[in-house]
Design a protein around this motif. Structure first.
Motif, PDB file in Angstrom:
ATOM      1  N   ARG A 141       0.817  -1.214   0.000  1.00 43.36           N
ATOM      2  CA  ARG A 141       0.000   0.000   0.000  1.00 43.36           C
ATOM      3  C   ARG A 141       0.848   1.259   0.000  1.00 43.36           C
ATOM      4  O   ARG A 141       0.749   2.089  -0.902  1.00 43.36           O
ATOM      5  CB  ARG A 141      -0.928  -0.008   1.225  1.00 43.36           C
ATOM      6  N   LYS A 144       3.972   0.906  -2.864  1.00 40.59           N
ATOM      7  CA  LYS A 144       3.606   0.675  -4.266  1.00 40.59           C
ATOM      8  C   LYS A 144       2.238   1.213  -4.650  1.00 40.59           C
ATOM      9  O   LYS A 144       1.966   1.426  -5.831  1.00 40.59           O
ATOM     10  CB  LYS A 144       3.689  -0.816  -4.566  1.00 40.59           C
ATOM     11  N   GLY A 145       1.371   1.399  -3.699  1.00 45.48           N
ATOM     12  CA  GLY A 145       0.033   1.913  -4.025  1.00 45.48           C
ATOM     13  C   GLY A 145      -0.821   0.919  -4.792  1.00 45.48           C
ATOM     14  O   GLY A 145      -1.774   1.289  -5.460  1.00 45.48           O
ATOM     15  N   TYR A 146      -0.525  -0.383  -4.681  1.00 48.08           N
ATOM     16  CA  TYR A 146      -1.286  -1.401  -5.409  1.00 48.08           C
ATOM     17  C   TYR A 146      -2.643  -1.688  -4.765  1.00 48.08           C
ATOM     18  O   TYR A 146      -3.517  -2.269  -5.400  1.00 48.08           O
ATOM     19  CB  TYR A 146      -0.526  -2.734  -5.444  1.00 48.08           C
ATOM     20  N   SER A 147      -2.763  -1.348  -3.486  1.00 49.17           N
ATOM     21  CA  SER A 147      -3.903  -1.848  -2.718  1.00 49.17           C
ATOM     22  C   SER A 147      -4.365  -0.803  -1.704  1.00 49.17           C
ATOM     23  O   SER A 147      -3.594   0.069  -1.297  1.00 49.17           O
ATOM     24  CB  SER A 147      -3.466  -3.125  -1.973  1.00 49.17           C
ATOM     25  N   TYR A 148      -5.611  -0.943  -1.263  1.00 56.48           N
ATOM     26  CA  TYR A 148      -6.107  -0.124  -0.145  1.00 56.48           C
ATOM     27  C   TYR A 148      -5.555  -0.653   1.174  1.00 56.48           C
ATOM     28  O   TYR A 148      -5.473   0.073   2.161  1.00 56.48           O
ATOM     29  CB  TYR A 148      -7.634  -0.171  -0.153  1.00 56.48           C
ATOM     30  N   SER A 172      -6.577  -7.004  -1.596  1.00 56.17           N
ATOM     31  CA  SER A 172      -7.306  -6.753  -2.840  1.00 56.17           C
ATOM     32  C   SER A 172      -6.474  -5.744  -3.624  1.00 56.17           C
ATOM     33  O   SER A 172      -6.145  -4.677  -3.103  1.00 56.17           O
ATOM     34  CB  SER A 172      -8.688  -6.155  -2.553  1.00 56.17           C
ATOM     35  N   GLU A 184      -5.392  -3.864  -7.593  1.00 52.12           N
ATOM     36  CA  GLU A 184      -5.843  -3.510  -8.927  1.00 52.12           C
ATOM     37  C   GLU A 184      -5.517  -4.659  -9.887  1.00 52.12           C
ATOM     38  O   GLU A 184      -4.432  -5.254  -9.828  1.00 52.12           O
ATOM     39  CB  GLU A 184      -5.124  -2.229  -9.349  1.00 52.12           C
TER      40      GLU A 184
END
Lengths: 446, 466
Positions: free
Chosen positions: A284, A287-291, A311, A313
């Motif tokens: 998160r 990488k900002g891939y997930s909430y 969860s 993207e």
């Protein structure tokens, strides 16, 4: 702040039935819980969900009251009743006003001892449970959890959700419920948990009058624990068009009595339980891939599992699985849990303990585990010391046992978009639809 | 509805008032309300920050809530979701604490979170009581010194996180899109509540660092905030700490009060959404009076009478008798400017949308024709009175309740008044409110029906669908 929870008082009704009692709080709220240590593990093969449906039916009319009259009476008393079924137990819980303890206990006795179990009510509740199962098939998180259980435990202990699935609920008949409850609802090994602003003697008197002559032996047997999967693989549940993939990396673990229990608490907090744990900071915050990404141990009486969950993207599904796998791998190689992480995890667990006993309902939720898992009354009194004793080598011994294969990776997402990249991870991919049916060859990628 | 009233007309910490928000002791049919009190002390610092203290020494925990009177309703056009995105940035470090906000709290076992709504953004911690000073320092540093620590990299990262939150909460959840569309259909373009709190991907992508700075300077100032402490602390030392960390000079909030009337629907607005679900669902929504406004409590009670338990009028008809629905829920969603009342009915397995629709409207017709019985009223009131005790048992919920009173009523000492709203309600007043605000000729309706997720389709009609 030094907080050590008091051990509950344990007394027995004249029948010998135990009551775990703790006075707490300045409000008039109290909790009355009946713990029956027989849960979904007793579901017969092919009838997953039978215990849950049976227990669900108990308040559909009992004693002199039909379902609506019973519900109305509880509302008049401001008593909330809820029944819950887990792998190892069935809980009948009342959140009530202390002054209405006795009439509430009387209703609970009717629910347990004089349920009507009418065919018509059965048909209605069964239909509602089928509807819930159908709704669950639309939910990727639900599908992931069902798949995790089946992949890790097969048709054995822990292998299905307590609520069952559409086909298993459809197979349940009224006579199954009547037979099942006759074996399930016995005083054998059960217990009451009572917490709140209610006097001990008032509790004793009310429960004695309602349950003092309740006896009987259970006639139930848990499903056996089957062997763990021996090879790593990816189980994929197809949700065409899903904007995210719901991921789990799971491995079998011991049950609540596992020797690693306390070191594993510390390990998990550092690895993936806390917001600032490795897993979440990576997926998160870096990488900002997930909430959000988390790990947890699920422990039942006889078995359990450890998992990492997120969860993400859809476009970064395979990358995220790699990140999660790499975080586990690093535990065994260049990045074991260090002393500072251990210290912070231990402190966080210890200082977070008061919050688990803040309200009557919080305390009751903790105390229920004592009879359910045959833990001693002073379990929580000794808990801080047991956590404090955990050292970094013990934490890393736990980490070592979860850092390598065999993993089971479960992904609920858009198969067409993610299967090609997942296939490159080197694991066998098996695809299912949302109802758990095996799928054939993949569609072309979008 | 105006903004919260001016705060007692007092300045400086010396002008403290003390009140005991005793619950009413008189009896009602069914059960007697025990004499529980919520201690409340409230005052205002010179910089305009409202402070509320509520002691409770049962457990060595203290909750701290900082409530800013800014929410999605305050966003400018083209920046939907910005208030919530900004909330995320408040956790990315401040001038005197460079790390992630959680880093200061997880090693002390704290619970930390924040929430953004249409009307406010609220930040809270529950900490061991000897760590109160840490919590006050952390909240004050991000209130007064956030901007020096912000960067484009942090903004970009949290933009990704928030867009994933949108996917996780709405787009990848059965029926989730209905939650995004409801406010858009209820409130006309230009109304502060038109956009959903989470915002659109396009608007989130458009947000800039300059937007962040302007938003902070405009809204994140002490006189636009309420600070609440609830739990195990000593008032004298707590006040000293509050002054040390929060009595700092600051800019003033320059926004003007938004005054709007309750929007009026003309006819039926009807939308069908297609989703990867098997059980059709109908949502119906109406505009209703604002939080704490006239008939707000009546509509709360009506929601319980309709669907509070098995005996609820809709539940009994649809789920218990006709078995056409798997679930039915009703709720008065109370907000500052105007509220809405929503009913959600999900078809039972094997039952069609048309069957559900027919039964739902027939049941609503019938329910609206008859005033609640005294027994229905008593049972519904029981639920609200008991929920009050549940809220004060938790220091986090207590802090939130007191912040809400301070923000919307102008005084945190409103527990008794809040309860009185439900006690004053009569079968006649509840029935009148339901008939006035929930007409079967004017409402918003969203149906969700089965369709592969990749083929989402939205249709709209002003035709009465019944």
């Amino acid at each position: 702040v030094h907080f050590t929870p008091d051990a509950p008082q344990v007394f027995r009704l004249s029948s010998g039935f135990p009551v775990y009692y703790q006075r707490q709080g300045t409000t008039p709220l109290a909790v009355l819980a009946l713990v029956i240590p027989r849960g979904s593990a007793t579901d017969p093969r092919g009838k997953a969900g039978l215990t849950a449906l049976s227990v669900d039916l108990l308040d559909e009319g009992a004693g002199e009251l039909d379902a609506l009259e019973l519900s109305g009476e509880l509302q008049r008393l401001a008593t909330d009743y809820v029944a819950e079924v887990g792998v190892d137990g069935s809980l009948l819980v009342m959140n009530l006003l202390a002054q209405n303890f006795e009439p509430s206990a009387r209703i609970l006795a009717d629910i347990v001892r004089r349920p009507r179990l009418d065919q018509d009510d059965f048909s209605r509740r069964k239909a509602l449970r089928i509807a819930a199962a159908v709704a669950g098939e639309s939910d990727p998180i639900h599908a992931r959890d069902v798949t995790v259980r089946a992949a890790l435990f097969g048709a054995g202990y822990g292998g299905h959700p307590a609520d069952g699935t559409r086909p298993t609920i459809e197979s349940i008949q009224h006579r199954d419920v009547v037979t099942h409850l006759s074996g399930l609802l016995a005083a054998d090994n059960g217990a009451f948990v009572v917490v709140g602003g209610v006097d001990r003697e008032a509790v004793r008197g009310a429960l004695e009058r309602a349950f003092g002559d309740w006896r009987g032996d259970a006639r139930m047997r848990d499903a056996p624990v089957l062997d763990a999967p021996s090879a790593s693989e990816i189980a994929m549940v197809d949700f065409p068009g899903a904007p995210q993939s719901v991921i789990a990396l799971v491995q079998r673990a011991g049950g609540v009595h596992a020797a690693e229990y306390f070191p594993a608490l510390v390990f998990n907090r550092a690895f993936g339980e806390a917001f600032g744990s490795r897993l979440n900071l990576n997926l998160r915050e870096s990488k900002g891939y997930s909430y959000g990404a988390r790990s947890s141990f699920v422990r039942w009486g006889k078995a359990g599992y450890f998992g990492s969950f997120a969860s993400v993207e859809t476009a970064v599904t395979a990358l995220s699985v790699e990140v999660m796998r790499d975080e586990l791998r690093q535990l065994c190689t260049e990045r074991p849990i260090d002393e500072e992480e251990r210290d912070q995890a231990v402190q966080g667990l210890l200082l977070g303990l008061p919050g688990r006993f803040e309200r009557s309902a919080d305390t009751a939720a903790q105390l229920i585990d004592l009879p359910l898992f045959s833990r001693p009354p002073d379990w929580y009194t000794l808990w801080p010391e047991r956590v404090r004793e955990v050292d970094a080598p013990e934490v890393n011994a736990v980490a070592q046992s979860y850092c390598e294969h065999p993993f089971t990776v479960v992904v609920a997402g858009d198969r067409g978009a993610i299967q090609p990249s997942l296939a490159r991870l080197g694991l066998r991919v098996i695809a299912y639809d949302a109802r758990g049916r095996r799928l054939g060859r993949p569609r072309a990628a979008k | 509805m105006k903004l919260a009233a001016p705060l007692l007309g007092l300045v400086a910490i010396a002008a403290a008032t003390r009140a005991e928000a005793n619950l009413p002791r008189e009896s009602t049919p069914g059960w007697k309300v025990p004499p529980v009190s919520v201690p409340v002390e409230q005052y205002v610092l010179e910089n305009g920050l409202s402070v509320v203290l509520s002691e409770d020494h049962r457990v060595p925990l203290v909750a701290l809530e900082v409530r800013y009177r800014v929410g999605a309703a305050d966003e400018r056009s083209g920046r939907s979701g910005f208030a919530h995105l900004f909330e995320h940035l408040m956790f990315q470090g401040s001038q005197h604490f460079a790390g992630e906000y959680f880093e200061a709290f997880e090693p002390i076992g704290a619970v930390v979170n924040a929430m953004t709504g249409q009307d406010y953004t609220t930040y809270f911690e529950r900490v061991p009581s000897n760590y109160l000073e840490r919590a006050l320092f952390m909240e004050s540093d991000r209130m007064f010194n956030l901007l020096p620590a912000l960067s484009s990299r942090k903004l970009d990262n949290q933009r990704s996180v928030v867009r994933n939150e949108r996917r996780q909460r709405y787009e990848n959840v059965p029926y989730g899109e209905a939650g995004l569309r409801l406010t858009e259909l209820l409130y006309p373009a230009g109304h502060p509540y038109h956009e959903p709190v989470v915002g659109s991907h396009d608007d989130l992508s458009a947000a800039t660092l300059e937007d962040v700075k302007a938003f902070f300077a405009h809204h994140y100032v002490p006189d636009n905030a309420v600070l609440v402490l609830a739990g195990d602390f000593e008032p004298a030392s707590a006040k000293t700490l509050v002054e040390r960390y929060f009595a700092q000079p600051s800019g003033r909030n320059s926004r003007t009060a938004t005054v709007t009337t309750i929007p009026r629907l003309e006819g039926v607005t009807y939308v069908t959404l297609r989703d990867r679900i098997d059980l059709p669902r109908i949502h119906l929504a109406w505009h209703t009076p604002a939080l704490f406004g006239e008939e707000d409590a009546e509509l709360d009670l009506w929601s319980t009478i309709l669907a509070g338990d098995k005996t609820g009028r809709l539940h009994r008809d649809l789920v218990y008798d006709a078995r056409v629905a798997a679930a039915v829920q009703a709720q008065q969603v109370s907000q500052r400017l105007s509220s809405f009342f929503v009913i959600e009915a999900t078809a039972a397995a094997g039952r069609s949308l048309a069957e559900l629709e027919h039964a739902l409207f027939a049941s609503l017709d019938k329910a609206l024709a008859t005033a609640p019985t005294p027994d229905e009223m008593q049972r519904a009131r029981n639920e609200y009175e008991k929920s009050f005790f549940s809220r004060i048992e938790s220091v986090i919920l207590r802090a939130s309740m007191l912040a809400t009173y301070r923000q919307f009523v102008g005084t945190a000492d409103y527990a008794r008044g809040d309860l009185e709203r439900y006690r004053r309600a009569s079968p006649t007043s509840v029935h009148a409110a339901a008939r006035r605000w929930l007409p079967l000729a004017r409402y918003v309706r969203i149906d969700v029906v089965k369709e592969p997720a990749s083929a989402s389709h939205v249709g709209s009609s002003k035709e009465q669908p019944r």
